[in-house]
Design a protein around this motif. Structure first.
Motif, PDB file in Angstrom:
ATOM      1  N   UNK A   1      23.750  -9.754  49.226  1.00 54.50           N
ATOM      2  CA  UNK A   1      22.369  -9.552  48.780  1.00 54.50           C
ATOM      3  C   UNK A   1      21.430 -10.036  49.885  1.00 54.50           C
ATOM      4  N   UNK A   2      20.584  -9.152  50.362  1.00 56.97           N
ATOM      5  CA  UNK A   2      19.641  -9.470  51.430  1.00 56.97           C
ATOM      6  C   UNK A   2      18.291  -9.816  50.805  1.00 56.97           C
ATOM      7  N   UNK A   3      17.837 -11.032  51.081  1.00 51.81           N
ATOM      8  CA  UNK A   3      16.713 -11.617  50.354  1.00 51.81           C
ATOM      9  C   UNK A   3      15.585 -11.994  51.301  1.00 51.81           C
ATOM     10  N   UNK A   4      14.349 -11.827  50.824  1.00 52.56           N
ATOM     11  CA  UNK A   4      13.176 -12.454  51.418  1.00 52.56           C
ATOM     12  C   UNK A   4      12.679 -13.495  50.427  1.00 52.56           C
ATOM     13  N   UNK A   5      12.295 -14.659  50.921  1.00 57.79           N
ATOM     14  CA  UNK A   5      11.848 -15.741  50.060  1.00 57.79           C
ATOM     15  C   UNK A   5      10.449 -16.174  50.457  1.00 57.79           C
TER      16      UNK A   5
ATOM     17  N   UNK B   1      22.094 -13.232  52.354  1.00 54.77           N
ATOM     18  CA  UNK B   1      21.571 -13.356  53.709  1.00 54.77           C
ATOM     19  C   UNK B   1      20.052 -13.358  53.599  1.00 54.77           C
ATOM     20  N   UNK B   2      19.425 -14.382  54.164  1.00 57.76           N
ATOM     21  CA  UNK B   2      17.970 -14.459  54.156  1.00 57.76           C
ATOM     22  C   UNK B   2      17.426 -13.723  55.377  1.00 57.76           C
ATOM     23  N   UNK B   3      16.725 -12.646  55.102  1.00 55.40           N
ATOM     24  CA  UNK B   3      16.134 -11.831  56.158  1.00 55.40           C
ATOM     25  C   UNK B   3      14.829 -12.443  56.639  1.00 55.40           C
TER      26      UNK B   3
ATOM     27  N   UNK C   1      16.533 -16.322  60.178  1.00 52.71           N
ATOM     28  CA  UNK C   1      15.581 -15.577  59.349  1.00 52.71           C
ATOM     29  C   UNK C   1      14.216 -15.575  60.008  1.00 52.71           C
ATOM     30  N   UNK C   2      13.507 -14.470  59.885  1.00 46.80           N
ATOM     31  CA  UNK C   2      12.149 -14.379  60.415  1.00 46.80           C
ATOM     32  C   UNK C   2      11.241 -15.291  59.606  1.00 46.80           C
TER      33      UNK C   2
ATOM     34  N   UNK D   1      16.933  -6.433  49.691  1.00 47.09           N
ATOM     35  CA  UNK D   1      17.263  -5.957  48.346  1.00 47.09           C
ATOM     36  C   UNK D   1      16.478  -6.694  47.280  1.00 47.09           C
ATOM     37  N   UNK D   2      15.987  -7.904  47.628  1.00 45.88           N
ATOM     38  CA  UNK D   2      15.423  -8.759  46.585  1.00 45.88           C
ATOM     39  C   UNK D   2      14.387  -9.713  47.172  1.00 45.88           C
ATOM     40  N   UNK D   3      13.546 -10.224  46.263  1.00 42.01           N
ATOM     41  CA  UNK D   3      12.496 -11.175  46.624  1.00 42.01           C
ATOM     42  C   UNK D   3      12.632 -12.419  45.750  1.00 42.01           C
TER      43      UNK D   3
END
Length: 470
Positions: free
Chosen positions: A36-40, A61-63, A83-84, A101-103
């Protein structure tokens, strides 16, 4: 991207209904079934805790990571150095929409919906800390958007995934204490300063903070250290007070086990605070130091249920069955269920039940286990659900109504604080010598309206700063 362009792009995307996995849209990551590729967004404080919990799961994975305060975000940045890093969540939308994929949103209450909704409208799964939103309108909108887009969601009230709440549900379902007619809930919150007068004096903005981005949809005002960190919870423009902070934890167990839904009636009593001779705090800005809120529900399984909330050091009456050496709850709060056949106490977060008097527990045979337990953490359950298209313990279809019930308590608090205003004054103007005291407000949940106090409907939805509208 300018805010106007961001909104146009978001609106255009939300009008499309074709679901395309993000890895097909030009990103270089593997299918969501594997990772799962995540932005936080909001990765310090409580949000940082969620980042760590998500990290422990493994299949993430934190993008991109975002926080308006560089110091608050430093821990998460160090944990995921590849992560950026951003201060402005809109840049994640601009630069990484096809990569995620997710926030995850762990910001203060007033920006939850503002940040989450654009990504949800792009069919990104969402994990948002409790309370789900700052006001009732936003909670309804978040739940509707999640349903429309068919995404996996989870509100961050961790007790919803605990074994304890499932145990309490099984006891209620088995009729261990009979029909429940009353629940008393309490918390030791606020554990931050609350009841301030209006803050007018500005201070230099720290270099590590983007104050304008922190304000987001709230009205512009000078920076002051009395807002940050953590203390924003006591100001209506940003937080939701003690009830908003802890209600989605403590009320979770009675709300779920008793199938409560929307309250149909609410009233409150609040304490005042004085800052000099006969000078009362301005409650158009700040939540009260303590309050008692009474909510009434019509439960399809229990009938009429009264739920009473106590905060700021005020406690409910303790049942005579509770011995002197027995604590009524834990972690500064809990709930007492009064049923036709007995009394049950549950904990603040986990919901772990016990019966009163305590002698009942000696020979008590637990009902059969009928509800599946969560094998991972609350955040981990959300990851598994996103990867395998499974349900969660607190999806927005449930977390939204729970948040609405909690925020109904705040409507009652405001109705207590503010008098019915004459022409020429706005809702929220404070008159320290003429306020109504306890006022019962009637709630039409289906239509999201207070039916007997029109002024209160102004608090169902907030005013948004220009450029930050939903």
């Amino acid at each position: 991207m300018k805010r106007r362009s961001f909104l146009k792009k978001s609106a255009a995307a939300s009008a499309a209904f074709t679901i395309v996995p993000s890895f097909v849209l030009g990103g270089n990551h593997i299918p969501p079934s594997d990772t799962l590729y995540i932005a936080a967004v909001g990765v310090g404080g409580r949000g940082g805790g969620v980042v760590r919990e998500l990290t422990q799961h493994g299949k993430v994975k934190f993008v991109a990571l975002c926080d308006v305060d560089d110091k608050m975000g430093a821990g998460s940045y160090a944990l995921h150095p590849k992560a950026k890093q951003y201060r402005d969540f809109r840049k994640i939308y601009d630069n990484h929409l096809s990569d995620i994929d997710a926030i995850m949103v762990g910001t203060p209450d007033h920006t939850h919906a503002t940040i989450a909704l654009p990504f949800m409208r792009e069919k990104k799964h969402a994990y948002v800390e409790k309370p789900l939103t700052h006001n009732i309108y936003e909670a309804r909108l978040m739940a509707e958007t999640a349903s429309k887009q068919g995404i996996i969601t989870q509100m961050g009230n961790q007790g919803a995934s605990s074994d304890g709440i499932r145990l309490a549900q099984e006891w209620i379902n088995a009729g261990v204490i009979g029909k429940v007619h009353r629940v008393d809930c309490w918390t030791n919150r606020p554990v931050w300063p609350q009841g301030f007068k209006h803050i007018t004096q500005g201070q230099p903005i720290p270099d590590n903070l983007d104050w304008d981005l922190w304000l987001g949809p709230a009205a512009t005002r000078p920076y002051n250290e009395n807002y940050l960190p953590f203390k924003w919870r006591g100001f209506w423009d940003f937080g939701t007070g003690a009830m908003g902070d802890m209600g989605c934890h403590i009320m979770e167990t009675p709300f779920k086990t008793l199938d409560l839904g929307f309250p149909y009636e609410a009233e409150a009593s609040c304490t005042t605070i004085w800052s000099g001779d006969f000078v009362e705090a301005d409650y158009s800005e700040a939540c009260p130091p303590s309050s008692i809120v009474r909510l009434k529900f019509d439960s399809p399984t229990q009938g009429d249920v009264s739920l009473n909330w106590y905060d700021g050091g005020i406690m409910p009456d303790l049942p005579s069955e509770l011995k002197d050496n027995e604590a009524p709850g834990n972690n500064g709060g809990g709930s007492i269920f009064y049923g036709s056949d007995g009394i049950m106490i549950t904990d603040t977060y986990s919901g772990n039940p016990r019966l009163l008097p305590s002698e009942r527990m000696k020979d008590f045979k637990r009902p059969a286990e009928t509800i599946a337990r969560v094998k991972t953490s609350h955040a981990g359950e959300w990851i598994d659900a996103c990867l395998n298209n499974k349900p969660t313990s607190s999806p927005f279809s449930y977390g939204g109504p729970l948040t609405e019930a909690v925020l109904m308590g705040n409507l009652a608090i405001k109705a207590f604080q503010y008098k019915t205003l004459k022409s020429g004054k706005k809702v929220g103007d404070w008159d320290p010598y003429n306020y109504p005291g306890r006022r019962t407000i009637k709630w039409d949940g289906a239509n999201m309206r207070v039916t007997n106090y029109e002024e209160a409907n102004a608090w169902v939805k907030r005013e948004y700063r220009k450029g930050w509208e939903l």
